[in-house]
Design a protein around this motif. Sequence first.
Motif, PDB file in Angstrom:
ATOM      1  N   GLU A 154       3.265  25.689  47.529  1.00 17.18           N
ATOM      2  CA  GLU A 154       3.334  26.271  46.193  1.00 17.18           C
ATOM      3  C   GLU A 154       2.390  25.499  45.286  1.00 17.18           C
ATOM      4  OE1 GLU A 154       7.375  26.196  44.973  1.00 17.18           O
ATOM      5  OE2 GLU A 154       8.083  27.315  46.707  1.00 17.18           O
ATOM      6  N   LEU A 155       1.308  26.123  44.900  1.00 24.21           N
ATOM      7  CA  LEU A 155       0.296  25.450  44.099  1.00 24.21           C
ATOM      8  C   LEU A 155       0.799  25.100  42.703  1.00 24.21           C
ATOM      9  CD1 LEU A 155      -2.883  27.555  44.955  1.00 24.21           C
ATOM     10  CD2 LEU A 155      -2.502  25.159  45.521  1.00 24.21           C
ATOM     11  N   GLU A 156       0.551  23.870  42.306  1.00 18.72           N
ATOM     12  CA  GLU A 156       0.816  23.488  40.928  1.00 18.72           C
ATOM     13  C   GLU A 156      -0.182  24.242  40.039  1.00 18.72           C
ATOM     14  OE1 GLU A 156       1.577  20.198  43.824  1.00 18.72           O
ATOM     15  OE2 GLU A 156      -0.206  21.336  43.282  1.00 18.72           O
ATOM     16  N   LYS A 157       0.267  24.694  38.902  1.00 18.46           N
ATOM     17  CA  LYS A 157      -0.605  25.477  38.026  1.00 18.46           C
ATOM     18  C   LYS A 157      -1.002  24.679  36.788  1.00 18.46           C
ATOM     19  CE  LYS A 157       1.160  29.953  39.583  1.00 18.46           C
ATOM     20  NZ  LYS A 157       1.765  31.251  39.199  1.00 18.46           N
ATOM     21  N   ASN A 158      -2.190  25.051  36.285  1.00 17.87           N
ATOM     22  CA  ASN A 158      -2.704  24.423  35.065  1.00 17.87           C
ATOM     23  C   ASN A 158      -2.781  22.902  35.196  1.00 17.87           C
ATOM     24  OD1 ASN A 158      -2.815  27.008  33.732  1.00 17.87           O
ATOM     25  ND2 ASN A 158      -0.594  26.853  33.459  1.00 17.87           N
ATOM     26  N   VAL A 159      -3.443  22.473  36.260  1.00 19.24           N
ATOM     27  CA  VAL A 159      -3.600  21.039  36.495  1.00 19.24           C
ATOM     28  C   VAL A 159      -5.083  20.713  36.693  1.00 19.24           C
ATOM     29  CG1 VAL A 159      -1.308  20.723  37.499  1.00 19.24           C
ATOM     30  CG2 VAL A 159      -3.240  21.319  38.990  1.00 19.24           C
ATOM     31  N   THR A 160      -5.407  19.461  36.466  1.00 17.49           N
ATOM     32  CA  THR A 160      -6.767  18.974  36.674  1.00 17.49           C
ATOM     33  C   THR A 160      -6.753  17.934  37.799  1.00 17.49           C
ATOM     34  OG1 THR A 160      -7.404  19.329  34.370  1.00 17.49           O
ATOM     35  CG2 THR A 160      -8.731  17.765  35.639  1.00 17.49           C
ATOM     36  N   ILE A 161      -7.618  18.142  38.782  1.00 18.89           N
ATOM     37  CA  ILE A 161      -7.721  17.220  39.911  1.00 18.89           C
ATOM     38  C   ILE A 161      -8.934  16.323  39.710  1.00 18.89           C
ATOM     39  CG2 ILE A 161      -8.004  17.010  42.418  1.00 18.89           C
ATOM     40  CD1 ILE A 161      -7.106  19.936  42.600  1.00 18.89           C
ATOM     41  N   GLN A 162      -8.721  15.038  39.745  1.00 17.51           N
ATOM     42  CA  GLN A 162      -9.823  14.089  39.640  1.00 17.51           C
ATOM     43  C   GLN A 162     -10.302  13.752  41.053  1.00 17.51           C
ATOM     44  OE1 GLN A 162     -10.423  11.452  36.741  1.00 17.51           O
ATOM     45  NE2 GLN A 162      -8.764  12.055  35.372  1.00 17.51           N
ATOM     46  N   VAL A 163     -11.575  14.006  41.317  1.00 16.23           N
ATOM     47  CA  VAL A 163     -12.130  13.814  42.656  1.00 16.23           C
ATOM     48  C   VAL A 163     -13.181  12.696  42.626  1.00 16.23           C
ATOM     49  CG1 VAL A 163     -13.317  14.895  44.604  1.00 16.23           C
ATOM     50  CG2 VAL A 163     -11.762  16.248  43.173  1.00 16.23           C
ATOM     51  N   LEU A 164     -13.000  11.723  43.481  1.00 19.62           N
ATOM     52  CA  LEU A 164     -13.980  10.639  43.634  1.00 19.62           C
ATOM     53  C   LEU A 164     -14.898  10.993  44.790  1.00 19.62           C
ATOM     54  CD1 LEU A 164     -14.917   7.772  42.833  1.00 19.62           C
ATOM     55  CD2 LEU A 164     -13.313   6.884  44.521  1.00 19.62           C
ATOM     56  N   GLU A 165     -16.172  11.219  44.493  1.00 18.47           N
ATOM     57  CA  GLU A 165     -17.128  11.651  45.513  1.00 18.47           C
ATOM     58  C   GLU A 165     -18.194  10.587  45.758  1.00 18.47           C
ATOM     59  OE1 GLU A 165     -18.725  13.243  47.705  1.00 18.47           O
ATOM     60  OE2 GLU A 165     -17.709  15.136  48.075  1.00 18.47           O
ATOM     61  N   ASN A 166     -18.973  10.829  46.790  1.00 17.32           N
ATOM     62  CA  ASN A 166     -20.107   9.984  47.141  1.00 17.32           C
ATOM     63  C   ASN A 166     -21.183  10.065  46.062  1.00 17.32           C
ATOM     64  OD1 ASN A 166     -22.973  10.354  48.611  1.00 17.32           O
ATOM     65  ND2 ASN A 166     -21.841   8.678  49.548  1.00 17.32           N
ATOM     66  N   ASP A 167     -21.774   8.918  45.716  1.00 15.87           N
ATOM     67  CA  ASP A 167     -22.781   8.878  44.652  1.00 15.87           C
ATOM     68  C   ASP A 167     -23.981   9.777  44.946  1.00 15.87           C
ATOM     69  OD1 ASP A 167     -21.255   7.151  43.188  1.00 15.87           O
ATOM     70  OD2 ASP A 167     -22.427   5.353  43.658  1.00 15.87           O
ATOM     71  N   THR A 168     -24.400   9.819  46.229  1.00 18.67           N
ATOM     72  CA  THR A 168     -25.542  10.653  46.589  1.00 18.67           C
ATOM     73  C   THR A 168     -25.214  12.130  46.389  1.00 18.67           C
ATOM     74  OG1 THR A 168     -26.270   9.020  48.216  1.00 18.67           O
ATOM     75  CG2 THR A 168     -27.188  11.231  48.407  1.00 18.67           C
ATOM     76  N   ALA A 169     -24.006  12.533  46.771  1.00 13.34           N
ATOM     77  CA  ALA A 169     -23.596  13.928  46.601  1.00 13.34           C
ATOM     78  C   ALA A 169     -23.597  14.310  45.126  1.00 13.34           C
ATOM     79  CB  ALA A 169     -22.208  14.138  47.201  1.00 13.34           C
ATOM     80  N   ILE A 170     -23.278  13.354  44.290  1.00 13.96           N
ATOM     81  CA  ILE A 170     -23.276  13.615  42.845  1.00 13.96           C
ATOM     82  C   ILE A 170     -24.708  13.701  42.322  1.00 13.96           C
ATOM     83  CG2 ILE A 170     -22.653  12.676  40.585  1.00 13.96           C
ATOM     84  CD1 ILE A 170     -20.197  11.390  41.962  1.00 13.96           C
ATOM     85  N   SER A 171     -25.529  12.710  42.666  1.00 15.06           N
ATOM     86  CA  SER A 171     -26.886  12.648  42.114  1.00 15.06           C
ATOM     87  C   SER A 171     -27.767  13.800  42.600  1.00 15.06           C
ATOM     88  CB  SER A 171     -27.536  11.312  42.469  1.00 15.06           C
ATOM     89  OG  SER A 171     -27.746  11.189  43.865  1.00 15.06           O
ATOM     90  N   LYS A 172     -27.502  14.310  43.800  1.00 15.37           N
ATOM     91  CA  LYS A 172     -28.325  15.391  44.340  1.00 15.37           C
ATOM     92  C   LYS A 172     -27.797  16.779  43.982  1.00 15.37           C
ATOM     93  CE  LYS A 172     -31.147  12.536  46.260  1.00 15.37           C
ATOM     94  NZ  LYS A 172     -32.503  12.340  45.687  1.00 15.37           N
ATOM     95  N   GLY A 173     -26.709  16.835  43.218  1.00 10.95           N
ATOM     96  CA  GLY A 173     -26.219  18.117  42.722  1.00 10.95           C
ATOM     97  C   GLY A 173     -25.213  18.829  43.611  1.00 10.95           C
TER      98      GLY A 173
END
Length: 490
Positions: A49-68
């Motif tokens: 059962e999906l929680e509604k109206n929530v924000t998920i904070q995701v920590l990603e790899n720096d390269t994945a972020i910098s390359k879009g």
Amino acid sequence: MKKKISLILVAGMVAASLAGCGSDKNNDKTTTEKEGQKSSVASSLFSGELEKNVTIQVLENDTAISKGYFQELIDAFNEKYAEYGITAVDANMNQYLDLANDGPYGYGPDVLYQANDVIMRYAEGKHILPIPVDSLDCYSVVADKAWEAYKVNIDGQEYTCGVPVNVQSPMLYYRADLLPADWKTNWDKDNNDVPDMVENWSDMYKYSKSVHEADSSKYGYMKSIYDVYFSSGFLFSYGGYVFGNNNTDVSDIGFAAGEAEKGANVLYQLATAMNEDCIDDTITTNAYSKLADGTYFATISTSDTYSTFLGELELAYENQGKSKEEAQKMAEENLVMTVLPKLPANGDLEAPSAETIDSKMMGGINGYAISSYTKCPNACLAFVDFATSFEMEKKRNEMLGITPARSDAAVESGGVTEEVFKNLENGNIVLMPSVKETSQIWTPGQTFFTDLAKDAFRSDGEKKYKDQASMKKGLEDVSKQIHDAIFTLD
């Protein structure tokens, strides 16, 4: 403020009550009672059962972020789950955040992307949740060895604490436009249209020496020898290993096992064709620019750095006066990423045996985990399922050059990506152990490899490792130091 504190306490209580991915030595309930509790808590957390109206904070790899890539991922996810009010955002935290110390106080991501050894270190402290992976789309198409990197057995119950995204392993990068003009006649003995120097280390060594002799400002293969992650594979190729019993017995350290000294000898010989930058991390940090400006012909890095090498080479071509379009085309044609060359069975690049062996390499499985402190586990699970879908892993491959952990995405990508996936399955990629004791291997290993590299620039009388026998003894000392560090600190 009271509401924030309450949420933190609730998260803490959930994490404490959850059996998680770590053992609880103070719990004296029977195994049956504990397993029942585990199933109950896990079921309630991942109820579907999906929680509604929530924000998920995701920590990603720096390269994945910098390359879009990361932006494309969260944009696509947010569009799909907009009807539920679920939004994934960049956690905007250092990728090396310490969840174990920060999570209990409410600071940390809901979902984190890390290497298997880092994620499983969190598992031992119950900082990440066990995941019902058989409910995920990727479950049946991810290699068994990749799943094994995220498994832990507690009280006879097996849990999986992460979801594989990509296979991380050393790759050879080289410049096709820096090959000698006569390579097809003088550097292709087997006439297979592949340069000999990228097929076996003996020819790479020979070629590297010739490059530097022709121009003292140029080098062939260049890599920081001190880097344990990349150098240890040379030991593994000849029988070395990290821990015994499939990397689970930390009392058995095998850096000197088999004929690992042959791998050390190969590293020493390769260092003699480099400069003193190989002693520390200088080459690791300057390889992108030095490969791009033609100072280096080849180096080793992981597949997820492909886009960085490509970007540097494009810029170098633009600086030579090429248009952006020309530069991009030339970079894509001339930057080659391939699997590691083969090694001589006798471990001697100067007088190589005719018989060769495959290069083994230390690798890892990067993947996603879900924090025990999240307040929306089902939304997090939906994000992980979406991020490990065929479409997103294929896009991650296209944008970053990674090797997908999904077999269907790896096959679809083809070429070297499929070769890496096969290397994982046939055991040529030796995964970093998913235990906390792995942290003890780096310093002793770096000390040994640093001395080995320094020997290449010392006079004969000053060399620390004069022959393979002394290298063997040095590796035995490394194993003892690691053993002592593990059990002294235990």
